[in-house]
Design an enzyme around this catalytic site. Sequence first.
Site, PDB file in Angstrom:
ATOM      1  N   GLN A 161       1.413  -4.764  -0.295  1.00 37.04           N
ATOM      2  CA  GLN A 161       1.009  -4.246  -1.609  1.00 37.04           C
ATOM      3  C   GLN A 161       2.184  -3.541  -2.293  1.00 37.04           C
ATOM      4  O   GLN A 161       2.439  -3.755  -3.481  1.00 37.04           O
ATOM      5  CB  GLN A 161      -0.150  -3.263  -1.436  1.00 37.04           C
ATOM      6  CG  GLN A 161      -0.463  -2.450  -2.674  1.00 37.04           C
ATOM      7  CD  GLN A 161      -1.703  -1.589  -2.503  1.00 37.04           C
ATOM      8  OE1 GLN A 161      -2.804  -2.100  -2.581  1.00 37.04           O
ATOM      9  NE2 GLN A 161      -1.525  -0.310  -2.278  1.00 37.04           N
ATOM     10  N   HIS A 175      -2.951  10.068   1.969  1.00 32.98           N
ATOM     11  CA  HIS A 175      -2.943  10.149   0.499  1.00 32.98           C
ATOM     12  C   HIS A 175      -2.267  11.444   0.050  1.00 32.98           C
ATOM     13  O   HIS A 175      -1.473  11.455  -0.898  1.00 32.98           O
ATOM     14  CB  HIS A 175      -4.374  10.176  -0.050  1.00 32.98           C
ATOM     15  CG  HIS A 175      -5.165   8.918   0.184  1.00 32.98           C
ATOM     16  ND1 HIS A 175      -6.266   8.878   0.999  1.00 32.98           N
ATOM     17  CD2 HIS A 175      -5.036   7.666  -0.321  1.00 32.98           C
ATOM     18  CE1 HIS A 175      -6.786   7.658   1.000  1.00 32.98           C
ATOM     19  NE2 HIS A 175      -6.055   6.900   0.213  1.00 32.98           N
TER      20      HIS A 175
END
Length: 286
Positions: free
Chosen positions: A160, A37
């Site tokens: 995604q 992240h």
Amino acid sequence: MRVVSLIAQMQSAALRWKKSGARVGFVPTMGYLHAGHISLVKRARQAVGPKGRVVVSIYVNPTQFGPEEDFTKYPRDLKRDLRLCREAGADVVFTPTDAAMYPGKSEDHYSTYVVEETLSLGMEGSSRPTHFRGVTTVVAKLFNCVLPDVAVFGAKDWQQAAVIQRMTADLNFPIKIIVAPTLRERDGLAMSSRNKYLNAVQRAQATILSECLSEARKLVKHAPQSAARLTRKLAECVAAKSEARVDYIHFFDGETLVPAKTARPGTHMALAVFFGKTRLIDNGRL
Ligand code: AMP
């Protein structure tokens, strides 16, 4: 760094920044952050420059979890997440509440969803039928809250990223989508908030996902392979791990996600493997 929970406050900050000429970079996450992240946050900073603003959202979105999935026990640690975001140079962490995102529990109060109808059907879409509807809906909503110029997604969730790129183009969001590389642990396991669920034996065996990718790369480098045969071979490798159960192994075109009959260098591969109730995914270009 500021923490903003109110949607109206997020929108007015974004409008103010835009008026002043600052570009806005956005990294949507469900929190419980790891180095993967953080690499997206740094990529967003790189994209908007030192004068730009970087927003990280932390929101465990209920609509992308199936009824039997891990929504309630999804790991959360906001305090640690905020520290990591501050260290990574984020300007704002946006933490909307469920009540603001999906007001009321009944459809009387919330009844609009965004559905991508092609790229979202196979792989994750077949295993998790309502997942992408939740993802596209929440990402569209977050785009309308944060008003980014650039949004960064991880290649770890390849399908995604493809679905989001398609949605962004189809719905004319004026947003550049960047797909950043997958960060891995030293032994090859793709970083994921869900790795926390694994016990010691499962964690040791979880390298099988990246090992399958390496094995497939090695085999196709030697000669093109029938995708069906290669799938069977890799499924056997997974089955040799006592705790692992294959959900799917797929070969496809990395851009269009159209299934490939033959796997060769450049073909994309994705796989999902269960360890107990924990489901891990990985993918890569062969
Ligand atoms: P999540 O919090 O799991 O919804 O992920 C938020 C974003 O981080 C998504 O764009 C993911 O694709 C991305 N991401 C998750 N794991 C990794 C990783 N290991 N490396 C790079 N990006 C990742």
